[in-house]
Design a protein around this motif. Structure first.
Motif, PDB file in Angstrom:
ATOM      1  N   TYR A 132      19.094 -56.156  37.159  1.00 15.65           N
ATOM      2  CA  TYR A 132      17.653 -55.890  37.030  1.00 15.65           C
ATOM      3  C   TYR A 132      17.418 -54.444  36.569  1.00 15.65           C
ATOM      4  O   TYR A 132      16.659 -54.190  35.635  1.00 15.65           O
ATOM      5  N   ALA A 133      18.072 -53.508  37.241  1.00 18.67           N
ATOM      6  CA  ALA A 133      17.900 -52.096  36.892  1.00 18.67           C
ATOM      7  C   ALA A 133      18.443 -51.805  35.496  1.00 18.67           C
ATOM      8  O   ALA A 133      17.815 -51.088  34.707  1.00 18.67           O
ATOM      9  N   LEU A 134      19.584 -52.374  35.171  1.00 18.34           N
ATOM     10  CA  LEU A 134      20.179 -52.160  33.855  1.00 18.34           C
ATOM     11  C   LEU A 134      19.293 -52.744  32.758  1.00 18.34           C
ATOM     12  O   LEU A 134      19.154 -52.161  31.682  1.00 18.34           O
ATOM     13  N   ASP A 135      18.649 -53.861  33.051  1.00 19.85           N
ATOM     14  CA  ASP A 135      17.699 -54.468  32.109  1.00 19.85           C
ATOM     15  C   ASP A 135      16.535 -53.521  31.814  1.00 19.85           C
ATOM     16  O   ASP A 135      15.974 -53.536  30.720  1.00 19.85           O
ATOM     17  N   LYS A 136      16.160 -52.712  32.779  1.00 16.80           N
ATOM     18  CA  LYS A 136      15.075 -51.745  32.584  1.00 16.80           C
ATOM     19  C   LYS A 136      15.574 -50.493  31.856  1.00 16.80           C
ATOM     20  O   LYS A 136      14.813 -49.830  31.152  1.00 16.80           O
ATOM     21  N   LEU A 137      16.844 -50.159  32.030  1.00 17.81           N
ATOM     22  CA  LEU A 137      17.411 -48.969  31.392  1.00 17.81           C
ATOM     23  C   LEU A 137      17.716 -49.185  29.907  1.00 17.81           C
ATOM     24  O   LEU A 137      17.462 -48.296  29.085  1.00 17.81           O
ATOM     25  N   LEU A 138      18.252 -50.339  29.563  1.00 18.06           N
ATOM     26  CA  LEU A 138      18.710 -50.558  28.184  1.00 18.06           C
ATOM     27  C   LEU A 138      17.638 -50.339  27.122  1.00 18.06           C
ATOM     28  O   LEU A 138      17.925 -49.702  26.101  1.00 18.06           O
ATOM     29  N   PRO A 139      16.410 -50.841  27.290  1.00 15.45           N
ATOM     30  CA  PRO A 139      15.408 -50.574  26.255  1.00 15.45           C
ATOM     31  C   PRO A 139      15.139 -49.076  26.069  1.00 15.45           C
ATOM     32  O   PRO A 139      14.897 -48.619  24.955  1.00 15.45           O
ATOM     33  N   ILE A 140      15.203 -48.319  27.153  1.00 15.89           N
ATOM     34  CA  ILE A 140      14.993 -46.876  27.045  1.00 15.89           C
ATOM     35  C   ILE A 140      16.120 -46.263  26.221  1.00 15.89           C
ATOM     36  O   ILE A 140      15.884 -45.473  25.298  1.00 15.89           O
ATOM     37  N   LEU A 141      17.349 -46.629  26.547  1.00 15.73           N
ATOM     38  CA  LEU A 141      18.496 -46.087  25.827  1.00 15.73           C
ATOM     39  C   LEU A 141      18.495 -46.534  24.360  1.00 15.73           C
ATOM     40  O   LEU A 141      18.752 -45.733  23.458  1.00 15.73           O
ATOM     41  N   ASN A 142      18.165 -47.806  24.119  1.00 12.79           N
ATOM     42  CA  ASN A 142      18.085 -48.296  22.734  1.00 12.79           C
ATOM     43  C   ASN A 142      17.005 -47.552  21.953  1.00 12.79           C
ATOM     44  O   ASN A 142      17.210 -47.189  20.788  1.00 12.79           O
ATOM     45  N   ASN A 143      15.850 -47.329  22.581  1.00 15.12           N
ATOM     46  CA  ASN A 143      14.781 -46.589  21.911  1.00 15.12           C
ATOM     47  C   ASN A 143      15.188 -45.144  21.650  1.00 15.12           C
ATOM     48  O   ASN A 143      14.861 -44.577  20.604  1.00 15.12           O
ATOM     49  N   TYR A 144      15.879 -44.554  22.593  1.00 17.47           N
ATOM     50  CA  TYR A 144      16.371 -43.190  22.396  1.00 17.47           C
ATOM     51  C   TYR A 144      17.316 -43.140  21.186  1.00 17.47           C
ATOM     52  O   TYR A 144      17.180 -42.285  20.308  1.00 17.47           O
ATOM     53  N   LEU A 145      18.266 -44.066  21.134  1.00 14.66           N
ATOM     54  CA  LEU A 145      19.233 -44.101  20.035  1.00 14.66           C
ATOM     55  C   LEU A 145      18.565 -44.403  18.691  1.00 14.66           C
ATOM     56  O   LEU A 145      19.126 -44.109  17.635  1.00 14.66           O
ATOM     57  N   ASP A 146      17.368 -44.974  18.735  1.00 13.83           N
ATOM     58  CA  ASP A 146      16.623 -45.316  17.522  1.00 13.83           C
ATOM     59  C   ASP A 146      15.556 -44.262  17.188  1.00 13.83           C
ATOM     60  O   ASP A 146      14.659 -44.505  16.388  1.00 13.83           O
ATOM     61  N   GLY A 147      15.637 -43.109  17.816  1.00 16.54           N
ATOM     62  CA  GLY A 147      14.701 -42.035  17.508  1.00 16.54           C
ATOM     63  C   GLY A 147      13.292 -42.266  18.017  1.00 16.54           C
ATOM     64  O   GLY A 147      12.345 -41.635  17.545  1.00 16.54           O
ATOM     65  N   GLY A 148      13.123 -43.193  18.962  1.00 19.49           N
ATOM     66  CA  GLY A 148      11.812 -43.437  19.566  1.00 19.49           C
ATOM     67  C   GLY A 148      10.859 -44.265  18.718  1.00 19.49           C
ATOM     68  O   GLY A 148       9.651 -44.266  18.963  1.00 19.49           O
ATOM     69  N   ARG A 149      11.372 -45.016  17.741  1.00 23.47           N
ATOM     70  CA  ARG A 149      10.479 -45.766  16.839  1.00 23.47           C
ATOM     71  C   ARG A 149       9.530 -46.701  17.588  1.00 23.47           C
ATOM     72  O   ARG A 149       8.337 -46.760  17.285  1.00 23.47           O
ATOM     73  N   THR A 150      10.046 -47.453  18.549  1.00 25.19           N
ATOM     74  CA  THR A 150       9.179 -48.389  19.281  1.00 25.19           C
ATOM     75  C   THR A 150       8.140 -47.619  20.091  1.00 25.19           C
ATOM     76  O   THR A 150       6.973 -48.005  20.149  1.00 25.19           O
ATOM     77  N   TRP A 151       8.549 -46.528  20.722  1.00 24.61           N
ATOM     78  CA  TRP A 151       7.598 -45.716  21.501  1.00 24.61           C
ATOM     79  C   TRP A 151       6.498 -45.181  20.597  1.00 24.61           C
ATOM     80  O   TRP A 151       5.333 -45.175  20.967  1.00 24.61           O
ATOM     81  N   LYS A 152       6.872 -44.709  19.417  1.00 22.21           N
ATOM     82  CA  LYS A 152       5.880 -44.173  18.477  1.00 22.21           C
ATOM     83  C   LYS A 152       4.964 -45.285  17.977  1.00 22.21           C
ATOM     84  O   LYS A 152       3.752 -45.093  17.869  1.00 22.21           O
ATOM     85  N   LYS A 153       5.550 -46.449  17.693  1.00 16.73           N
ATOM     86  CA  LYS A 153       4.765 -47.581  17.192  1.00 16.73           C
ATOM     87  C   LYS A 153       3.649 -47.953  18.174  1.00 16.73           C
ATOM     88  O   LYS A 153       2.529 -48.248  17.773  1.00 16.73           O
ATOM     89  N   PHE A 154       3.976 -47.950  19.463  1.00 10.92           N
ATOM     90  CA  PHE A 154       2.997 -48.348  20.481  1.00 10.92           C
ATOM     91  C   PHE A 154       2.310 -47.154  21.147  1.00 10.92           C
ATOM     92  O   PHE A 154       1.596 -47.323  22.126  1.00 10.92           O
ATOM     93  N   LYS A 155       2.557 -45.954  20.608  1.00 12.17           N
ATOM     94  CA  LYS A 155       1.931 -44.729  21.113  1.00 12.17           C
ATOM     95  C   LYS A 155       2.154 -44.546  22.617  1.00 12.17           C
ATOM     96  O   LYS A 155       1.216 -44.273  23.382  1.00 12.17           O
ATOM     97  N   LEU A 156       3.402 -44.730  23.024  1.00  9.58           N
ATOM     98  CA  LEU A 156       3.759 -44.582  24.432  1.00  9.58           C
ATOM     99  C   LEU A 156       4.203 -43.156  24.710  1.00  9.58           C
ATOM    100  O   LEU A 156       4.770 -42.486  23.855  1.00  9.58           O
TER     101      LEU A 156
END
Length: 196
Positions: A132-156
């Protein structure tokens, strides 16, 4: 067609539905959304890696099964993300409970599947909490490795991510160690990764 072939076909159809579910996370380096099956496979592989290299006191068989089934309900409930405007925790729980009933009916010859889904959902043991915890961590790590594109897209913002994820990741001390290290990195690169 024999009953066993019908059962196998029904199960495969469930997996086809699952493969079709897109998440709201961009695949790093690509211009497409990640699917639930890609995410579940990545979660299982990362869980296996972490349990093995860290020699965690976790039942790896259980960990892998939880990782593979953790989002299977989304074949019927769909993917719901906390940053969606229409996100509703109760609605999500209800949709997922209905999905479990459908899966129980469709795959009635394999009760172990639903047993693992419900054990994971209830975070009944340390293996479920780890996944459960790892499921919550992976999207953060994937977004970090992708330069924050998803975060920027959704203005998070980083604060929104931390507000939603911190308590959820804290259910597993093993995963929380990685999370704390990653948060330090995110804070040093916040201006680059988020629309501030």
């Amino acid at each position: 067609m024999t009953d066993r072939l019908k059962n196998l076909s029904r199960f495969l159809s469930l997996l086809h539905k699952f493969q079709a579910i897109e998440r709201q996370i961009l695949v790093p380096g690509q211009n497409r959304l990640e699917t639930d099956s890609e995410h579940s496979y990545q979660l299982a592989m990362v869980a296996w890696y972490l349990v093995t290299i860290n020699n965690y006191d976790l039942d790896l068989d259980k960990v892998l099964k939880y990782a593979l089934v953790h989002d299977l309900v989304e074949a019927y409930a769909g993917d719901q993300v906390f940053f969606a405007k229409n996100f509703n925790v109760e609605d999500k729980k209800n949709r997922e409970a209905e999905a479990v009933k459908k899966i129980r009916t469709e795959v009635s010859d394999w009760p172990e599947l639903v047993k693992h889904i419900t054990s994971y959902e209830g975070k009944k043991d340390k293996e479920a909490r780890f996944v459960y915890a790892l499921d919550k961590l992976l999207p953060i790590l994937n977004n970090y490795l992708d330069g924050g594109r998803t975060w920027k897209k959704f203005k998070l913002s980083l604060d929104q991510i931390l507000d939603y994820k911190t308590d959820k990741i804290a259910v597993s001390a093993e995963v929380e160690e990685y999370f704390k290290e990653l948060v330090c990195k995110l804070k040093t690169e916040e201006d680059h990764l988020f629309n501030n």
